[in-house]
Design an enzyme around this catalytic site. Structure first.
Site, short mmCIF file in Angstrom:
data_model
loop_
_atom_site.label_atom_id
_atom_site.label_comp_id
_atom_site.label_asym_id
_atom_site.label_seq_id
_atom_site.Cartn_x
_atom_site.Cartn_y
_atom_site.Cartn_z
N ASP A 188 0.98 -1.31 0.06
CA ASP A 188 0.04 0.11 -0.07
C ASP A 188 0.95 1.09 0.01
O ASP A 188 2.20 1.03 0.30
CB ASP A 188 -0.90 0.11 1.24
CG ASP A 188 -2.31 0.49 1.05
OD1 ASP A 188 -2.45 1.37 -0.07
OD2 ASP A 188 -3.17 0.16 1.69
N ASP A 195 -1.26 -0.28 6.15
CA ASP A 195 -1.51 0.25 7.33
C ASP A 195 -3.11 0.26 7.75
O ASP A 195 -3.44 0.29 8.78
CB ASP A 195 -0.98 1.77 7.44
CG ASP A 195 -2.04 2.60 6.47
OD1 ASP A 195 -2.81 3.49 6.93
OD2 ASP A 195 -2.27 2.44 5.16
N ASP A 241 -0.15 5.11 1.11
CA ASP A 241 -0.02 6.14 2.09
C ASP A 241 0.19 5.66 3.47
O ASP A 241 -0.81 4.48 3.81
CB ASP A 241 -1.53 6.72 1.81
CG ASP A 241 -1.64 7.73 0.62
OD1 ASP A 241 -0.75 7.47 -0.15
OD2 ASP A 241 -2.90 7.89 0.52
#
Length: 284
Positions: free
Chosen positions: A31, A204, A33
């Site tokens: 991922d 996250d 961000d």
């Protein structure tokens, strides 16, 4: 069918044509961000888009406010859908070539200083082991592709907006979020011969659980509470990335740049204050 960008790394190996499980290729899906970079990639380009006339001052504040609400609250589906609609509407009418030019021109100053040192090292480790590195993000492909290229990724996939006559039509053709991330990596596995049972995925957010559950080696990076709970229950590695560093040399900021930064921090402080006051009123 999910269309992914396969032009990130022109030196990547040819797609697999099959073979035994031991000869199948391994991928490391990341991922973007708060997993690879320490900030929203969309928000990072707010100032360059404003300075080039794509965003009004009001739109900048609205975008910042929306991102803060997203970060300060649970990333539930309804809120993410509202963010999706907000971003698509905000970009309606933008010239596609101009956006690409701005991103390429400002990438080194805007994004590369935000890359976590730990993510950089982990990506380098995967590449040294012969794994393909793939960035999978809900951010627009126009932003994701050059960032992935800078990181040395083999491929990338991101959200795509419908384009009419060289301009964004204000509608998303593909939203690379939630289950769509899992669909994307399954199609990549089929195309390039990845063994997902031996591959890796890092994120996250619990919204990326469908992607994490597709691979044999999921990892939680700076996880939100739901993802941390999931990781603890399943004995997944939990990694903390905390040191954003530039990929290359970073110039000393000019007085003008420092003034802009102070103005941005001031505006953010005002928004945070308003958000806290609103939350207190709702609790009464």
């Amino acid at each position: 069918m999910v269309v992914t960008d396969t032009s990130v790394n022109p030196s990547r190996p040819a797609p697999s044509t099959g073979g035994s499980p031991d000869s199948a290729r391994i991928a490391a899906f990341f991922d973007l961000d708060k997993t690879v970079i320490a900030k929203s990639s969309v928000l990072a380009f707010t100032r360059p888009f404003f300075e080039e006339g794509l965003l009004s001052r009001r739109a900048v504040l609205q975008s910042t406010y929306a991102q803060l609400l997203y970060l300060l609250s649970a990333a539930d589906q309804a809120r993410v859908d509202r963010m999706r609609e907000h971003i698509a509407h905000m970009c309606k009418g933008w010239d596609v070539e101009q956006v690409g030019s701005i991103v390429e021109k400002t990438l080194q100053d805007v994004v590369t200083p935000l890359v976590y040192a730990e993510a950089k090292d982990l990506i380098a480790d995967h590449r040294a082991r012969g794994h393909d590195v793939i960035i999978v993000s809900a951010s627009g492909q126009e932003v994701v592709t050059p960032i992935a290229r800078t990181l040395g990724a083999s491929h990338s996939t991101g959200s795509r907006m419908r384009i009419v006559d060289g301009r964004y039509a204000g509608e998303l053709e593909f939203y690379c979020f939630g289950e769509a991330k899992a669909v994307a990596i399954r199609e990549l596995a089929e195309e390039y011969g990845y063994d997902l049972s031996r591959s890796y995925a890092s994120s996250d957010s619990a919204t990326a659980l469908p992607m994490l559950l597709e691979v044999g080696n999921p990892r939680a990076v700076n996880p939100d509470r739901p993802l941390r709970r999931e990781a603890n229950e399943n004995d997944w590695p939990v990694l903390t990335f905390a040191r954003p560093v530039p990929l290359g040399r970073r110039a000393r900021p000019s007085p003008r740049a420092l003034a802009k930064l102070a103005a941005t921090l001031g505006a953010t402080a005002l928004i945070l204050g308003a958000t806290r006051r609103l939350a207190k009123r709702r609790m009464r």
